[in-house]
Design an enzyme around this catalytic site. Structure first.
Site, mmCIF file in Angstrom:
data_model
loop_
_atom_site.group_PDB
_atom_site.id
_atom_site.type_symbol
_atom_site.label_atom_id
_atom_site.label_comp_id
_atom_site.label_asym_id
_atom_site.label_seq_id
_atom_site.Cartn_x
_atom_site.Cartn_y
_atom_site.Cartn_z
ATOM 1 N N CYS A 234 0.778 -1.228 0.000
ATOM 2 C CA CYS A 234 0.000 0.000 0.000
ATOM 3 C C CYS A 234 0.813 1.283 0.000
ATOM 4 C CB CYS A 234 -1.008 -0.004 1.113
ATOM 5 S SG CYS A 234 -2.652 -0.156 0.371
HETATM 6 N N1 GLN Z 1 -3.209 -6.195 -3.652
HETATM 7 C C1 GLN Z 1 -1.920 -6.201 -3.024
HETATM 8 C C2 GLN Z 1 -1.901 -7.065 -1.784
HETATM 9 O O1 GLN Z 1 -2.859 -7.605 -1.364
HETATM 10 C C3 GLN Z 1 -1.460 -4.801 -2.688
HETATM 11 C C4 GLN Z 1 -2.329 -4.187 -1.649
HETATM 12 C C5 GLN Z 1 -2.234 -2.717 -1.506
HETATM 13 O O2 GLN Z 1 -1.636 -1.989 -2.277
HETATM 14 N N2 GLN Z 1 -2.904 -2.241 -0.526
HETATM 15 O O3 GLN Z 1 -0.854 -7.190 -1.214
#
Ligand code: GLN
Length: 235
Positions: free
Chosen positions: A2
């Site tokens: 994230c």
């Molecule tokens: N979808 C990815 C994960 O689950 C990245 C998540 C995100 O960027 N919050 O790790």
């Protein structure tokens, strides 16, 4: 992932991305300021850096919140490189919380982090397999497969993002990757900033401090940092 951040330039420690800035990745793990999706990034973290002692980058990934790792501060204080990448994770609903789902993903000299989400059916056709069932691992595998076939880092990122974005119009595909000599990032649905310094360039999902010079990269763009050159091209 994230929130992610990287540096290319004169040697710096990983603490310069994580602990030293007032809004470094440690603070971003529990109090990000610009995060559009999710509140905190407690589902793991990872970092990668290059050392002349080995051809491949060194990588350290954990599936615990960054603030619970009491060993990290000392490691980050001495891990020093001209090219650094680190990320904190907020797992998308349904994705596994495990080290193999945590960025940076790696292949040879390449490191990659993903900030966003994508329907796995939209990326499974783009790669032959991935180290985890996490959507980001599939994106990384698709990028690495293109690299092994001869594509340059930016070319591989752009191709995967555009194809995945066509198949899943709701996808968020901010990728950040490096190979030790260049940094490349896509902006597709989330924030990304860069800041030039006299001895290098910082790239981060959100500014690490309130100093002037942080510039937002527009959406649907590819950022390339190579030496002192920073270029932004539309995707
Ligand atoms: N979808 C990815 C994960 O689950 C990245 C998540 C995100 O960027 N919050 O790790």
């Amino acid at each position: 992932m994230c929130r992610h951040a990287a540096w290319l330039g004169a040697p710096r420690t990983l603490a310069s991305l994580i602990h030293e800035p007032p809004y470094g990745l440690l603070v971003q793990s529990y109090a990000p300021r610009r995060q559009r999706h999710g509140l905190i990034n407690a589902d793991g973290y990872g970092m990668g850096w290059y050392d002349p002692a080995r051809p491949e980058p060194v990588r350290y990934r954990r599936s615990v919140p960054m603030w619970t790792d009491a060993n990290l501060a000392a490691l980050a204080e001495v891990a020093r490189s001209t090219c650094l990448l680190a990320a904190v994770r907020s797992a998308t609903v349904g994705m596994p919380v495990e080290e193999s789902a945590t960025a940076p993903f790696a292949d040879g000299a390449w490191l990659l982090s993903h900030n966003g989400r994508v329907d796995r059916d939209a990326v499974k056709d783009l790669a032959d397999g991935a180290e985890s069932t996490c959507d980001s691992a599939w994106l990384a595998a698709a990028v690495f497969q293109r690299g092994r076939a001869g594509a340059e880092l930016g070319e591989a990122l752009a191709d995967v993002v555009v194809r995945a974005g066509e198949k899943d119009p709701a996808a968020r595909l901010n990728l950040l990757a490096c190979d030790g000599a260049s940094l490349v990032a896509t902006v597709w649905g989330d924030t990304l900033f860069h800041q030039r310094h006299h001895d290098g360039v910082l790239v981060a999902s959100e500014p690490l401090d309130d100093s002037p010079g942080w510039r937002a990269v527009p959406d649907r763009a590819l950022l390339t940092v190579s030496g002192e050159d920073v270029t932004i091209q539309p995707l």
